[in-house]
Design an enzyme around this catalytic site. Structure first.
Site, PDB file in Angstrom:
ATOM      1  N   SER A 255       2.032  25.142  41.801  1.00  0.00           N
ATOM      2  CA  SER A 255       1.467  25.701  43.031  1.00  0.00           C
ATOM      3  C   SER A 255       0.479  26.803  42.681  1.00  0.00           C
ATOM      4  O   SER A 255       0.365  27.202  41.520  1.00  0.00           O
ATOM      5  CB  SER A 255       2.584  26.271  43.896  1.00  0.00           C
ATOM      6  OG  SER A 255       3.047  27.471  43.306  1.00  0.00           O
ATOM      7  N   LYS A 256      -0.192  27.270  43.712  1.00  0.00           N
ATOM      8  CA  LYS A 256      -1.186  28.327  43.536  1.00  0.00           C
ATOM      9  C   LYS A 256      -0.647  29.507  42.756  1.00  0.00           C
ATOM     10  O   LYS A 256      -1.368  30.159  42.017  1.00  0.00           O
ATOM     11  CB  LYS A 256      -1.636  28.837  44.910  1.00  0.00           C
ATOM     12  CG  LYS A 256      -2.834  28.091  45.454  1.00  0.00           C
ATOM     13  CD  LYS A 256      -3.380  28.821  46.654  1.00  0.00           C
ATOM     14  CE  LYS A 256      -4.399  27.960  47.371  1.00  0.00           C
ATOM     15  NZ  LYS A 256      -4.673  28.433  48.720  1.00  0.00           N
ATOM     16  N   ARG A 257       0.637  29.767  42.957  1.00  0.00           N
ATOM     17  CA  ARG A 257       1.247  30.930  42.309  1.00  0.00           C
ATOM     18  C   ARG A 257       1.119  30.900  40.779  1.00  0.00           C
ATOM     19  O   ARG A 257       1.081  31.931  40.132  1.00  0.00           O
ATOM     20  CB  ARG A 257       2.722  31.054  42.715  1.00  0.00           C
ATOM     21  CG  ARG A 257       3.019  32.337  43.446  1.00  0.00           C
ATOM     22  CD  ARG A 257       4.427  32.340  43.983  1.00  0.00           C
ATOM     23  NE  ARG A 257       4.705  31.134  44.753  1.00  0.00           N
ATOM     24  CZ  ARG A 257       5.812  30.406  44.627  1.00  0.00           C
ATOM     25  NH1 ARG A 257       6.738  30.751  43.763  1.00  0.00           N
ATOM     26  NH2 ARG A 257       5.999  29.340  45.369  1.00  0.00           N
TER      27      ARG A 257
END
Ligand code: GLU
Length: 486
Positions: A255-257
């Protein structure tokens, strides 16, 4: 045999996620491996998720990665429009939805929000969905006509019987059969007149003569419903390939994280396009041998979709860094320099021969931002510990180092030729006179010049780049430091 036609069908919702790029790449490779066609279709029917500028990102990424489409919004191949919002204006989705209604495979639904809110919900893949109770299926033809004439808002739903089963085939998973009772009467046409992805993908893949569909396995659970649509129309469904999830190192969905989930993130972090494409190709696919480095042309030749794996693919940033380093090593110098120059200039403000420095780091970095830590000592001598002069293998000590530096200072002051060769000859002469090993002399000099254990080049190369004045300043500093310590 029919020609293979694949499509990349992104929704313009922002940056290009690694998973999307992988779908595009596999679609491209499957088509090109067989001399087929690769089509770009923009899926913008979800107007709420539309992000300004995202279509440009799609074009730019395809161009940069070399995934050239044969047909798309900008390249007509006769089955356009290639943008779903434009296709909608041609009335194509409504036409096919009505065909399904006539066949009893779909129906108008006039239920308002309040009624729907009272229905049962189910959690499917983390999302709460309403299980529609087929209320409007029982409306008579007259009631439907009257509602439509009165301009009552409506959606069109797929009519899935509560009995029986539906089977579809995926290339990786084989035949999958589900109970129809588990399938909801999904919306085909929304109240704003737009088709849902669920409907549009079927109509478009068929009318664009798509033969192979590659997509993330989050679509696997909806595929029986798509199969029912194909069957209802009497169309042949394409070959389906649902790709495994891409996870981060902690086996969570990438994910973006993670900070490196999109193609743009990776470029910003100094990765090279070709390395990223190469790495992404291996996220779920592997060749017969253990080979890992592939150009796009080689991938086209080697790619066999039967070798795609079902198990989740771990995105290993360290592995990508390694691969990127291999690409950097293999680059011709001019290309490398062009990419390295901005990074060199960021760290080195004084006037240095940047090409020489670039040459020193080319084989040592994995990504461009690594350059800074390799070359920063040129700009400014860091503070360093006198202990650094003591090196077991080189048999140096603080004492021996002090003697070497003191002996050589006047020699280097007198030296005119500050080329690498000239300096090397001078130092080697001293080495021979002293009857010692090279390192016994080079280590203290290099330490004084750099203040670092590891440098991208040897003492004389560093001196050549630093120039006479700065080199002497640093050697004097070294002497001072050693005298103080002693
Ligand atoms: N528009 C969908 C997405 O971006 C495409 C899925 C598919 O390839 O069918 O996820």
């Amino acid at each position: 045999m029919t020609k293979i036609r694949t499509r990349y069908a992104p929704s313009p919702t922002g940056r290009m996620h690694v998973g999307n790029l992988r779908s595009a790449l596999y679609e491209f490779l499957i088509a090109k491996h067989d001399g087929g066609e690769f089509i770009l279709r923009i899926e913008d029917t979800d107007q709420e998720r539309f992000v300004e500028g995202a279509v440009d990102i799609i074009y730019r990424t395809l161009e940069k990665t070399g995934l050239v489409h044969d047909e798309g919004p900008d390249r007509d191949g006769g089955v356009g429009p290639y943008v779903q919002s434009e296709r909608m204006k041609t009335g194509i989705y409504m036409k096919y939805a009505k065909e399904l209604i006539d066949k009893g495979e779909a129906y108008y639904c006039f239920c308002d929000k309040e009624r729907l809110a009272g229905l049962k919900t189910e959690v499917v893949e983390g999302k709460e969905i309403t299980v529609y109770d087929k209320h409007c299926l029982s409306l008579s033809r007259e009631e439907v006509e009257a509602n439509l004439a009165a301009g009552k808002p409506f959606v069109i739903r797929q009519n899935i019987p509560n009995e029986g089963t539906t089977t579809f085939r995926d290339e990786l998973y084989g035949d999958i059969t589900v109970e129809n009772a588990e399938l909801d009467d999904m919306i085909l046409i929304k109240s704003d007149g737009y088709p849902t992805y669920n409907f549009a993908n079927v109509v478009d893949d068929h009318t664009m003569n798509i033969t192979h569909v590659v997509r993330g396995n989050e679509y696997l659970s909806s595929s029986p419903k798509y199969q029912r649509l194909y069957d209802a129309f009497g169309w042949q469904s394409p070959v389906y390939i649902h790709l495994p999830l891409i996870t981060d190192e902690n086996h969570k969905k990438l994910s973006k994280r993670s900070g490196h989930s999109s193609f743009e993130d990776l470029l910003e972090q100094g990765f090279v396009t070709e390395a990223v494409v190469n790495y992404i190709a291996l996220l779920g696919w592997s060749p017969e041998d253990n080979r890992e480095i592939f150009s796009l042309e080689e991938l086209i030749r080697e790619f066999d979709y039967h070798r795609i794996s079902k198990s989740p693919a771990v995105f290993d940033i360290q592995k990508l860094r390694w691969m990127n380093g291999e690409y950097i090593k293999a680059m011709d110098f001019d290309t490398f320099y062009e990419m390295a120059e901005p990074y060199l200039k960021q760290t080195l403000k004084k006037s240095f021969d940047l090409k020489k420095i670039a040459n020193m780091v080319k084989t040592r970095i994995e990504v461009f931002p690594d350059i800074a830590s390799h070359v920063d000592f040129f700009e400014e001598l860091p503070e360093y510990d006198v202990e650094m002069y003591t090196h077991k293998k080189m048999k140096t000590s603080a004492e021996s180092s002090l003697k070497v530096l003191k002996d050589l200072l006047p020699v280097l002051e007198a030296q005119e030729d500050y080329s690498n060769d000239g300096l090397y000859q001078t130092l080697v002469k001293y080495v021979e006179e002293q009857g010692v090993k090279n390192g016994y002399v080079m280590w203290p000099i290099r330490t004084a010049l750099s203040g670092k254990q590891m440098t991208p080049a040897g003492a004389t190369e560093i001196m050549e780049v630093l120039g006479k004045e700065e080199s002497l300043i640093r050697i004097r500093k070294g002497i001072e430091l050693l005298e103080h310590a002693g």
